[in-house]
Design an enzyme around this catalytic site. Structure first.
Site, PDB file in Angstrom:
ATOM      1  N   CYS A 189      -8.314 -60.027 -13.778  1.00 29.26           N
ATOM      2  CA  CYS A 189      -9.385 -59.277 -14.442  1.00 29.26           C
ATOM      3  C   CYS A 189      -9.206 -57.771 -14.303  1.00 29.26           C
ATOM      4  O   CYS A 189      -9.626 -57.012 -15.178  1.00 29.26           O
ATOM      5  CB  CYS A 189     -10.745 -59.707 -13.898  1.00 29.26           C
ATOM      6  N   CYS A 337       1.173 -49.012 -14.662  1.00 31.25           N
ATOM      7  CA  CYS A 337      -0.002 -49.739 -15.176  1.00 31.25           C
ATOM      8  C   CYS A 337      -1.003 -49.843 -14.029  1.00 31.25           C
ATOM      9  O   CYS A 337      -0.945 -49.061 -13.087  1.00 31.25           O
ATOM     10  CB  CYS A 337       0.380 -51.108 -15.751  1.00 31.25           C
TER      11      CYS A 337
END
Length: 377
Positions: A189, A337
């Site tokens: 998530c 990222c």
């Protein structure tokens, strides 16, 4: 012998007891029953609230993390007043406020091979609210060995899954997924995001399955998996067959040995660089290119100073559709990222496009571990 209900409990649970399909006997079974909630996050939060409110007699809470501000968008058992406290401590106070008669047992530890059997053996039903594959596989294997039902839920972005794995009468988790996917194909998530209400939907459904198993009513989701799409509000059910060659439940319980599941990359390429290593390069004014491949919404929290924002889908499109090189080939390139998975995948694409893997770096653990300054977008 089932415990008797007090006059207070008869009043508290009256709306359940008057259901013809439920009744006093089912309520007494709930009072006698126990459940272990593994994870007090997005799934464990709503499930814990409803299980305590419904009258489950004994609830085990297993989580070693603390409440963080980024949790509050979906982890509704916690609040602003409990930031920084153990999730188990936060949840315990809330559950006792809902039902002071529930017996709360805290396990402020992480589940591992060394403690899984001892912890899971203490409870009638196990609810897996974890958010990572190693824990899911460990919960499954321990439940198969001990003969416990595993109420599984999973959420990501706008999608959810729900099933009950019970190898005594149906398939286990490994019948469906024998081994975890490579790490770069298993976003969580924090990487892919999740609509805050989605864990509420799936966690509440998990609580429903726990109540059914403990009370003996209805038909649990054994041998079936519910697929939920929050964008078009669709529910679909698929049937799951027991695998006669399952790596776990095809064996006798006494022959099952618990092992840690290690997530690995399919084929590591390029080089890794630590946050400290990247900070040293920045201080030395190294002529490198830093590319942040997160989504634009993630940039709002800041990018590494000097980094180019280029979302992963757009960069991959540029690599595959354009004949020209979108990034310089004669300079070191650092891919960034949130946790290091998407950037690792981009490195593979760059190598396939002809870039020198020795000039490609992946920031270890991504922005989640970056301790330096950020540039606001």
């Amino acid at each position: 012998m089932l415990p008797e209900l007090t006059s207070s409990e008869l009043r508290r649970f009256n709306r359940q007891i008057i259901l013809p399909e439920f009744g006093i006997e089912a309520q007494r079974r709930l009072k006698a029953g126990s459940v272990l909630l593994i994870g007090l996050g997005g799934l464990g939060s709503p499930a814990s609230l409803y299980l305590a409110a419904a009258g489950v007699g004994r609830i085990g809470l297993l989580d070693a993390d603390v409440v963080d501000e980024t949790n509050l968008q979906r982890q509704i058992v916690h609040g602003q007043s409990t930031l920084g406290r153990l999730k188990n401590e936060s949840a315990e106070a809330r559950l006792l406020d809902i039902n002071p008669n529930v017996q709360i047992e805290r396990h402020d530890v992480r589940l591992g091979v060394d403690n899984a059997l001892a912890l899971i053996a203490q409870y009638d039903v196990i609810m897996d609210g974890s958010d990572n594959f190693p824990t899911r596989y460990l919960v499954n294997d321990a439940c198969v060995k001990l003969g416990k039902p595993d109420v599984y839920g999973g959420v990501l972005r706008f999608d959810g899954q729900l099933s009950v794995f019970d190898a005594r009468t149906g398939p286990c988790y490994r019948c469906l997924f024998p081994e975890p996917p490579p790490q770069e194909f298993a976003p969580n998530c924090s990487e892919a995001g999740v609509l805050g209400v989605l864990p509420g939907v799936i966690g509440s459904l998990q609580a429903t399955e726990v109540l059914k198993l403990l009370s003996g009513i209805g038909s649990p989701m054994i041998g079936r998996m519910l697929i939920y799409d929050g964008l078009d509000l669709s529910f679909n059910t698929v049937h799951i067959a027991k695998d006669p060659d399952c790596p776990v439940c095809s064996h006798a319980p006494q022959d099952i040995v618990l092992r840690e599941t290690v997530m690995v990359c399919a084929a590591p390429v390029g080089r890794s660089i630590s946050s400290g290593g990247l900070q040293a390069k920045l201080q030395a004014r190294d002529e490198m290119v830093i590319v942040d491949v997160r989504n634009p919404a993630e940039w709002l929290s800041g990018r590494i100073p000097g980094a180019i924002g280029w979302p992963k889908p757009e960069l991959e499109h540029a690599l595959h559709e354009s004949g020209a090189a979108p990034l310089p080939r004669d300079r070191d390139i650092v891919l960034v990222c949130q946790s290091g998975m998407r950037s690792s995948s981009i490195i593979k694409s760059l190598v396939e496009a002809g870039y020198d893997p020795l000039r490609l770096y992946n920031l270890e653990q991504g922005m989640a571990a970056w301790p330096g300054d950020v540039q606001l977008v």
